[in-house]
Each structure stands twice: as structure tokens, then as C-alpha cells.
Design an enzyme around this catalytic site. Structure first.
Site, PDB file in Angstrom:
ATOM      1  N   GLY A   1       7.279   2.253  -4.764  1.00 47.04           N
ATOM      2  CA  GLY A   1       8.612   2.827  -4.874  1.00 47.04           C
ATOM      3  C   GLY A   1       9.240   2.765  -6.241  1.00 47.04           C
ATOM      4  CB  ILE A   2       8.207   1.353  -9.473  1.00 43.50           C
ATOM      5  CG1 ILE A   2       8.339  -0.070  -8.908  1.00 43.50           C
ATOM      6  CG2 ILE A   2       8.634   1.395 -10.937  1.00 43.50           C
ATOM      7  CD1 ILE A   2       7.392  -1.071  -9.515  1.00 43.50           C
ATOM      8  NE  ARG A   3       8.498   7.408  -6.352  1.00 41.29           N
ATOM      9  CZ  ARG A   3       7.518   6.608  -5.929  1.00 41.29           C
ATOM     10  NH1 ARG A   3       7.137   5.585  -6.705  1.00 41.29           N
ATOM     11  NH2 ARG A   3       6.925   6.808  -4.778  1.00 41.29           N
TER      12      ARG A   3
ATOM     13  CG  HIS B   1      -2.325   0.492   0.870  1.00 42.27           C
ATOM     14  ND1 HIS B   1      -3.429  -0.316   0.850  1.00 42.27           N
ATOM     15  CD2 HIS B   1      -2.783   1.725   0.532  1.00 42.27           C
ATOM     16  CE1 HIS B   1      -4.498   0.386   0.525  1.00 42.27           C
ATOM     17  NE2 HIS B   1      -4.136   1.628   0.324  1.00 42.27           N
TER      18      HIS B   1
ATOM     19  NE  ARG C   1      -1.582   6.347   0.795  1.00 46.23           N
ATOM     20  CZ  ARG C   1      -1.491   7.667   0.845  1.00 46.23           C
ATOM     21  NH1 ARG C   1      -0.314   8.257   0.602  1.00 46.23           N
ATOM     22  NH2 ARG C   1      -2.536   8.410   1.145  1.00 46.23           N
TER      23      ARG C   1
END
Length: 339
Positions: free
Chosen positions: A266-268, A233, A236
Site C-alpha cells: 500500500g505504499i503509494r 502479500h 492477495r
């Protein structure tokens, strides 16, 4: 962006450890590229539950988009459609299911479902979603109660009759989990029993989101789920969980050939997407970055974010010696020293 909107989107639970570590975990994985392969023609096409899409990048379900843009989820859906990306609409969206469906082009739209106690209301929503052409239901399993975010709790947005959770029973004014009124309350009490019922009742495939364990993933599939979304999530709700980068390999191995597996958290970068695919994900889901794009440039901003990530994935595939998604295998990644 109003401070409360920024806090709602950016915040993680408690000390925000998981929210931060989701990002660093992907960065700590190292690439082991191949050389001298022909990468003049790179192909990122894939099917998701039988629907063809041009890339393995989906828009993750996130709620309350009118906190970020006046057109809310309709703008997000328009940007996703323009990019050719599958869009997962959230239960707590501020735009009607039918308005989002009107933005659909070739890419599929799925609907994320929170299971609330009144089954008749859930049934009515399922039928409405199917009638609007959504092709899968995504049951969120990891938030029966809300987490707590000190940052978001300090920056509460004021409820407004212009911003409603319009597809929920009674169309209540939009509020967040991070409000004292919701602390400790079981709002979405889905159990294995509800999953089994949902699979039988739904006219479209069911996906389970929020799984971090192989044994839970296997049981979901045994109950009839067609796919699993590995997710915490976005950090969060429950802080200090394992990262999704740490969990995806275990889940993908356990479900090999039994169900599709997707991952978020967290995929950036395109390199992050490549690593996720190497570890066994069929596709990745993008959450917060889509909302940043939505805030800055509306539908065009959403399209920009998805397009940028696609270009980065293409470049990573070329530099790693892989011309097709099937060529992205576990031997192409390794943990960094000390991880």
C-alpha cells in the site's frame, strides 16, 4: 492492458479488504514535522545487507511481467537499475535469471524463492541464482497455499507457450494462484525446518518475506535470517490481516539491532515511505505501482515511478526537518484521531 492482466495485478483476496486497508493505513498516520533544521542538503543513501544504494526504495518481487510488457522482467530490471534501486526478482518470472542479471548495474539484485517439495530442484536453483550474481535469497513464507480472488478468477488469462514461469522446474506455462485447479493445494510447503536448511545451504544471505508478527520475526532471525520483509502479500492471499503499517513498528522494535527490516503493502507516496522509515523500516518495497509504470512506458516507466517516489521522499524529509534517513525517528509520526 488486457483485462486479465489488470485483474491479476490489481486484485486482492476475497473482499479485497486488506488490499484497500494497506493503502488507507499509511494515509491515516499523521506527520509531526520539526522546524528550523538545516535541510539544504538531504541524503537518502543507505546500505542494504552491506550494499550501498542511493535510496531506501526497492522493487518488490512480483511475477509474470510478460503480462504487462513484452520484455517482461528484463524491462523491469533495466528500469530499476537505471533508478539505482535494488530489484527483487520473483520465482515465477517470465524471463531467465541470467537475462535479468545482464541488466544489473550498481544496485543489488535479490531473488525471491518459493520453496517447492523437491529439494534437489531448489538446490539447483539456489546455485544458479548465486552464480548469476544475485546477493540474497528472499523466502516467501506467507503463501503455502494460494488465496482466492473472485475478481481475478473471473478474468483468467489464457496460458500461452510464449509466457512461461521459465525458472521453475519444467518451465510451465504461466498461470495464477486464482485458478480452481490450485484451490487448497499446498504448493510451497516451507516450514521452520526448511528455513534452517536454506540458511545453511545458501551461499548468500537469506531474507524472510511475509512476516506480520514480532514473535515470528524473532524466530526467523534465530534461524539465521539476515532480514525480514513485513508483508501481507499485498492483500492477495489472506484477507483481513493486519496492515503492514500496523505491523512494522512491532517487528522493527523486536529486531532492533538484530536484523534489517523492510516493509511493503500500500505504499503509494513519499510520505508513506517516510512514515514507514519513522516506524522502524530500513527500506520499503514497491509492487503494483512498478507494474503500472512497466505497462505504460516499459523500463522508462519503471524508472519514472521509482524516481517520482524518491523526489517525494526528498521533499517530505525537507518539510519534516530531516536531512538524513537516521533523523527519521518515531516521534515524527502519530495516529490520526480515531485510529
Amino acid at each position: 492492458m488486457p483485462a486479465a492482466s489488470f485483474a491479476f495485478c490489481a486484485a486482492g483476496a476475497d473482499d479485497e479488504i486488506s488490499a484497500v486497508e494497506n493503502i488507507t493505513a499509511w494515509r491515516n498516520i499523521r506527520l509531526r514535522p520539526r522546524v528550523l533544521n538545516d535541510i539544504s542538503d538531504v541524503d537518502t543513501r543507505i546500505t542494504l545487507l552491506g550494499s550501498a544504494v542511493p535510496s531506501p526504495i526497492l522493487v518488490a518481487p512480483t511475477g509474470r511481467h510478460k503480462l504487462f510488457h513484452a520484455d517482461g522482467e528484463r524491462a523491469t530490471a533495466r528500469g530499476a537499475s537505471a533508478a539505482g534501486s535494488a530489484y527483487v526478482m520473483a520465482s515465477n518470472s517470465n524471463v531467465t535469471i541470467e537475462d535479468v542479471a545482464a541488466e544489473r548495474r550498481a544496485a543489488p539484485q535479490w531473488f525471491q524463492l518459493y520453496y517447492w517439495p523437491n529439494r534437489a530442484e531448489v538446490e539447483a536453483l539456489i546455485d544458479r541464482v548465486a552464480a548469476a550474481g544475485f546477493t540474497a535469497l528472499v523466502l516467501t513464507a506467507d503463501a503455502p497455499v494460494g488465496g482466492w480472488s473472485p475478481r481475478a478468477a473471473r478474468e483468467q488469462h489464457e496460458p500461452s507457450p510464449d509466457i512461461l514461469n521459465i525458472n521453475m522446474p519444467g518451465s510451465p506455462m504461466a498461470r495464477t494462484f486464482y485458478h480452481p485447479d490450485f484451490a487448497g493445494k499446498v504448493l510451497y510447503p516451507a516450514t521452520w525446518r526448511e528455513l534452517e536448511w536454506l540458511v545453511k545451504r545458501s551461499p548468500v544471505p537469506v531474507i524472510v518475506k511475509g512476516v506480520l508478527r514480532a514473535d515470528d520475526a524473532v524466530r526467523c532471525v534465530e534461524c539465521g535470517a539476515r532480514a525480514i520483509m513485513v508483508s501481507n502479500h499485498g492483500g492477495r492471499h489472506l484477507d483481513t490481516t493486519v496492515t503492514t503499517a500496523a505491523a512494522i513498528g512491532e517487528v522493527a522494535s523486536a529486531l532492533s539491532g538484530k536484523a534489517e527490516v523492510y516493509v511493503d503493502g500500500g505504499i503509494r507516496r513519499g510520505t508513506d515511505i517516510f512514515k514507514a522509515l519513522a516506524l522502524g523500516a530500513r527500506a520499503v518495497m514497491i509492487g503494483r505501482p512498478v507494474l503500472w509504470g512497466l505497462t505504460v512506458r516499459g523500463p522508462e516507466g519503471v524508472k519514472d515511478v521509482l524516481g517520482h517516489l524518491h523526489v517525494e521522499l526528498l521533499r517530505t524529509m525537507q518539510l519534516a526537518g530531516t536531512a538524513a534517513l537516521k533523523d527519521i525517528t518515531p516521534d515524527l509520526v502519530a495516529p490520526s484521531s480515531g485510529v
